[in-house]
Design a protein around this motif. Structure first.
Motif, short mmCIF file in Angstrom:
data_model
loop_
_atom_site.label_atom_id
_atom_site.label_comp_id
_atom_site.label_asym_id
_atom_site.label_seq_id
_atom_site.Cartn_x
_atom_site.Cartn_y
_atom_site.Cartn_z
N GLU A 76 37.05 18.41 33.70
CA GLU A 76 37.82 17.80 32.62
C GLU A 76 37.96 16.30 32.81
OE1 GLU A 76 42.12 18.35 30.31
OE2 GLU A 76 41.66 19.50 32.12
N ASN A 77 38.12 15.86 34.05
CA ASN A 77 38.25 14.42 34.29
C ASN A 77 36.98 13.67 33.91
OD1 ASN A 77 40.91 14.58 35.25
ND2 ASN A 77 40.20 15.05 37.33
N ARG A 78 35.83 14.25 34.21
CA ARG A 78 34.56 13.61 33.83
C ARG A 78 34.40 13.59 32.32
NH1 ARG A 78 29.24 14.91 35.58
NH2 ARG A 78 28.89 12.66 35.61
N GLU A 79 34.84 14.63 31.65
CA GLU A 79 34.75 14.65 30.19
C GLU A 79 35.63 13.54 29.60
OE1 GLU A 79 34.85 17.92 26.62
OE2 GLU A 79 36.41 18.03 28.13
N ARG A 80 36.83 13.39 30.12
CA ARG A 80 37.71 12.33 29.62
C ARG A 80 37.14 10.95 29.93
NH1 ARG A 80 43.77 14.51 31.33
NH2 ARG A 80 43.85 16.24 29.82
N LEU A 81 36.56 10.82 31.11
CA LEU A 81 35.96 9.54 31.49
C LEU A 81 34.81 9.19 30.56
CD1 LEU A 81 36.35 7.42 33.77
CD2 LEU A 81 34.50 8.58 35.01
N ARG A 82 34.04 10.19 30.19
CA ARG A 82 32.93 9.95 29.26
C ARG A 82 33.45 9.49 27.90
NH1 ARG A 82 30.50 12.95 25.32
NH2 ARG A 82 28.35 12.34 24.84
N LEU A 83 34.51 10.11 27.41
CA LEU A 83 35.07 9.70 26.12
C LEU A 83 35.61 8.28 26.18
CD1 LEU A 83 36.87 12.98 24.98
CD2 LEU A 83 34.68 12.06 24.20
N ARG A 84 36.23 7.91 27.28
CA ARG A 84 36.69 6.52 27.45
C ARG A 84 35.51 5.57 27.41
NH1 ARG A 84 39.91 5.77 32.74
NH2 ARG A 84 39.76 3.60 32.00
N LEU A 85 34.41 5.96 28.03
CA LEU A 85 33.21 5.12 28.01
C LEU A 85 32.70 4.95 26.59
CD1 LEU A 85 30.80 3.65 29.34
CD2 LEU A 85 29.72 5.90 29.62
#
Length: 373
Positions: free
Chosen positions: A119-128
């Protein structure tokens, strides 16, 4: 390679999968037409280029029936069996399930969380993705800044967004390898979103605009088919739209009443429906203060849109009304009164306007008008 074989009044052709077809007596379709129809039969519902303009009611079924008409002139391995079932089964096998599949996945929830999902990687991707959209947005502003203060602020935000995007990319690695909670990669979701873009937005919108919004209808009809790779992985819009603060999130349910999201949705109309990969500028602009670019206005935003997006998503500016034509006025008005006074005023008018005509006044007295041309 396929090759038609003729003999004894019959024609046979072997398709690439090894199946031999025999043309029925009295039929006229050629081997090339059969092979094309067989190819269309397997790809008609998976070819976005073919579906792009299926907005007219019944056009999809008409194209399918034309394909079936050619196939129906040929027998596979011999006499035909169950022709009625053959005509109906393939179409029934193609349900309209793009949005339904998403809803079903949402209901199943945690059961679809797959091994490897982070989930953290998914959120990080959306921030990117949001930050990259911010970079593009402020770049558009800088093409025609409204003032020096706006130019300086946009340059600062552009540089900050670029630095933030580079940092996020270092943390994340390859964003294309980040799966969502359903186990889908971004490329898979883009293909789904292109289908939904057509079926649930483009086609209904064209049908609704065909008689009421001809200017917007013509622009949308002329819009070229996006490459699936150009679609957003998070909503049903081409990702380039996000650079101009436009998103298309068709299947977003409303936030639960009483939640923080529900309260924010009331404070910032449109916030909840925004794609999480879209530039964040509009939200900041609505908050105002330090979040808003100096001197940035709706007119400036509209002017920086490409012509296609400007036509589709913004109303035409009102046409300037022509200035009202001045109403003609008499050269002079002579009120009624004693005959000597009226005669005196008429003589004065004749001296001043020797070619004028005298008419009865609209209320009382006489009016002196220019001679008719």
């Amino acid at each position: 390679m396929t090759e038609p074989v003729a003999g004894a009044g019959t024609m046979r052709v072997t398709a690439s999968n090894g199946v031999t077809w025999t043309r029925r007596p009295g039929m006229t379709s050629t081997a090339e037409q059969l092979l094309q129809a067989l190819s269309d039969l397997t790809g008609i519902y998976s070819d976005p280029a073919r579906q792009w303009n299926w907005w007219q009611e019944g056009r999809r079924d008409q194209e399918y029936d034309l394909v079936l008409q050619v196939v129906s002139e040929w027998d596979k391995y011999g006499p035909r069996r169950g022709s009625a079932d053959e005509k109906t089964a393939p179409r029934h096998a193609e349900p309209d399930t793009f949005g339904k599949d998403l809803d079903e996945d949402t209901r199943r929830g945690p059961d679809l969380v797959v091994e490897g999902y982070d989930e953290n990687r998914e959120r990080l991707r959306l921030r990117l993705l949001r930050t990259q959209s911010d970079v593009a947005f402020f770049g558009h502003v800088l093409q025609t800044p409204a003032s020096s203060a706006q130019r300086d602020d946009a340059e600062h935000r552009l540089n900050a967004s670029r630095a933030a995007a580079a940092g996020l990319l270092d943390q994340l690695g390859d964003p294309e390898q980040v799966i969502d909670r359903h186990g889908r990669l971004p490329a898979e979701r883009r293909e789904m979103n292109l289908q939904s873009h057509m079926q649930y937005w483009r086609h209904p919108t064209l049908r609704s605009w065909t008689t009421t919004q001809r200017r917007r209808f013509n622009a949308l009809l002329a819009m070229p088919l996006p490459d699936p790779a150009a679609m957003c992985s998070e909503c049903q819009a081409p990702s380039a739209w996000h650079d101009y603060d436009i998103s298309l999130r068709l299947f977003q349910p409303p936030p639960a009443p009483g939640t923080q999201a529900g309260q924010l949705a009331q404070l910032i109309p449109g916030w909840w429906q925004r794609c999480p990969a879209c530039t964040t500028y509009r939200v900041g602009h609505q908050w105002g203060g330090q979040y808003a670019l100096p001197d940035f206005s709706y007119d400036q935003w509209r002017a920086m849109l490409p012509p296609l997006l400007r036509t589709i998503f913004t109303p035409s500016p009102p046409r300037p009304r022509p200035a009202p034509r001045p109403q003609p006025k008499p050269l002079a008005v002579i009120p009624s009164g004693p005959i000597t006074e009226v005669r005196k005023r008429l003589e004065q008018a004749e001296t001043r306007y020797p070619t004028a005509h005298v008419r009865p006044g609209s209320t009382d007295g006489w009016e002196v008008w220019p001679a008719p041309q």
